[in-house]
Write an enzyme that holds these catalytic residues in place. Sequence first.
Site, short mmCIF file in Angstrom:
data_model
loop_
_atom_site.label_atom_id
_atom_site.label_comp_id
_atom_site.label_asym_id
_atom_site.label_seq_id
_atom_site.Cartn_x
_atom_site.Cartn_y
_atom_site.Cartn_z
N ARG A 213 18.23 -5.68 -42.79
CA ARG A 213 19.07 -6.31 -43.82
C ARG A 213 18.20 -7.09 -44.78
O ARG A 213 17.09 -7.47 -44.47
CB ARG A 213 20.09 -7.25 -43.17
CG ARG A 213 21.19 -6.49 -42.43
CD ARG A 213 22.16 -7.46 -41.77
NE ARG A 213 22.79 -8.33 -42.74
CZ ARG A 213 22.79 -9.67 -42.66
NH1 ARG A 213 22.21 -10.28 -41.68
NH2 ARG A 213 23.40 -10.38 -43.58
N LYS B 148 16.49 -12.27 -31.27
CA LYS B 148 17.22 -11.10 -31.76
C LYS B 148 16.98 -9.90 -30.84
O LYS B 148 15.84 -9.54 -30.54
CB LYS B 148 16.76 -10.78 -33.18
CG LYS B 148 17.59 -9.70 -33.82
CD LYS B 148 17.71 -9.95 -35.29
CE LYS B 148 18.17 -8.73 -36.02
NZ LYS B 148 18.39 -8.96 -37.44
N ARG C 251 21.03 -25.58 -38.29
CA ARG C 251 20.35 -26.66 -38.99
C ARG C 251 19.59 -27.49 -37.97
O ARG C 251 20.14 -27.92 -36.96
CB ARG C 251 21.38 -27.53 -39.70
CG ARG C 251 20.74 -28.59 -40.53
CD ARG C 251 21.62 -29.02 -41.65
NE ARG C 251 20.80 -29.63 -42.67
CZ ARG C 251 20.89 -30.91 -43.00
NH1 ARG C 251 21.77 -31.69 -42.42
NH2 ARG C 251 20.12 -31.41 -43.92
C1 BTN Z 1 18.82 -6.03 -39.37
O1 BTN Z 1 18.00 -6.41 -40.23
O2 BTN Z 1 19.25 -6.80 -38.52
C2 BTN Z 1 19.32 -4.61 -39.39
C3 BTN Z 1 18.40 -3.69 -38.67
C4 BTN Z 1 18.89 -2.25 -38.66
C5 BTN Z 1 17.86 -1.29 -38.10
C6 BTN Z 1 18.42 0.08 -37.92
S1 BTN Z 1 17.36 1.12 -36.98
C7 BTN Z 1 18.34 2.51 -37.37
C8 BTN Z 1 18.75 2.36 -38.82
N1 BTN Z 1 17.75 2.90 -39.69
C9 BTN Z 1 17.16 1.97 -40.45
O3 BTN Z 1 16.26 2.18 -41.27
N2 BTN Z 1 17.70 0.78 -40.18
C10 BTN Z 1 18.73 0.87 -39.19
#
Ligand code: BTN
Length: 324
Positions: free
Chosen positions: A118, A183, A318
């Site tokens: 993201r 995460k 925070r």
């Molecule tokens: C995030 O940033 O939390 C989202 C991560 C999403 C990763 C997945 S792996 C399969 C799919 N292909 C990608 O290029 N991204 C998503």
Amino acid sequence: MRLLQLMAAGACHSGETLGSQLGISRSAIWKQLKALEALGLEFDAVPGKGYRLTQPIELLDRAAIIAAIPAQLSTHLNAVEVHDEIDSTNSYLMQRAQNGAASGTVCLAEYQRSGRGRRGRQWISPFGSSIYLSLLWRFPVGPEQLGGLSLAAAVAVTRALHDVGARNIGLKWPNDVICEQRKLAGILLELNGEASGASNVVIGIGINVNMPPTASGEIDQPWTDLTSICSNPVSRNQLTGLLIGHLLETLTTYQQQGLTPFINAWCQADILADQRVELHMHDKTITGTARGIDNDGALLLDCAGKLQRHQCGEVSLRRATPIR
Ligand code: BTN
């Protein structure tokens, strides 16, 4: 990839045996091992014996994945594609959607050259260590009605993780999957609207299963994997099948009823509920107390007694301000 199939269980093989099994020279075997190392796999050279994988791996197996999808849900499935290597399963499926791929198409890869997260981030995707999955779904409604879909998808991910024995899984708005403040999985939902008013949605999911220690230096946030948090080993094929099942169920339910049936489950997993948080938007940061989500999945933030709703931004807890 035949070389990897021979070595996946972790046993030691001499270059000579591998060469004769695959009908290629020892130096060609060595070149293939180097190429696999470049994808993130680690091998030990055992003097006098040959090579073995430092950690055995369970390769993705299309038949085993399909067998793990509950039968009543597989009617919504169109196809499951398994790739050894790809740029990004999301980019690939978005492209396939443009070229007419059917709703219910799933793409998986062992390795992503340019995995995307993201907010323009990279998603580090070493070979065979995680699940990199994307699913294409076509909705008969416009993108404006799909605001809560990524939160419903996050609930589906927590259900699949629960099925394989992961406990204490939480969600950080909108859809980060967290365990012990680290995460574990992330979701990247991408969509485009069609002139007809319909939408194509690609839900991309990355779940850390058994990340190599070398990944640590590359990932820019605290992370964990299923090997660290589960008492029993997790089968990637089993988890993938269960995840596809939960996603198909979630998508069909969302299509009929929207986010409403998922709100309770999402709120039960909400790790930010009633916490002081900062919401970082592109041009400013605001502080408030997180108060869950509304019916569209927007974050509710209590700012000095006024409830604000926010649909984008990145939230962090925070830190306590030191008392002087
Ligand atoms: C995030 O940033 O939390 C989202 C991560 C999403 C990763 C997945 S792996 C399969 C799919 N292909 C990608 O290029 N991204 C998503």
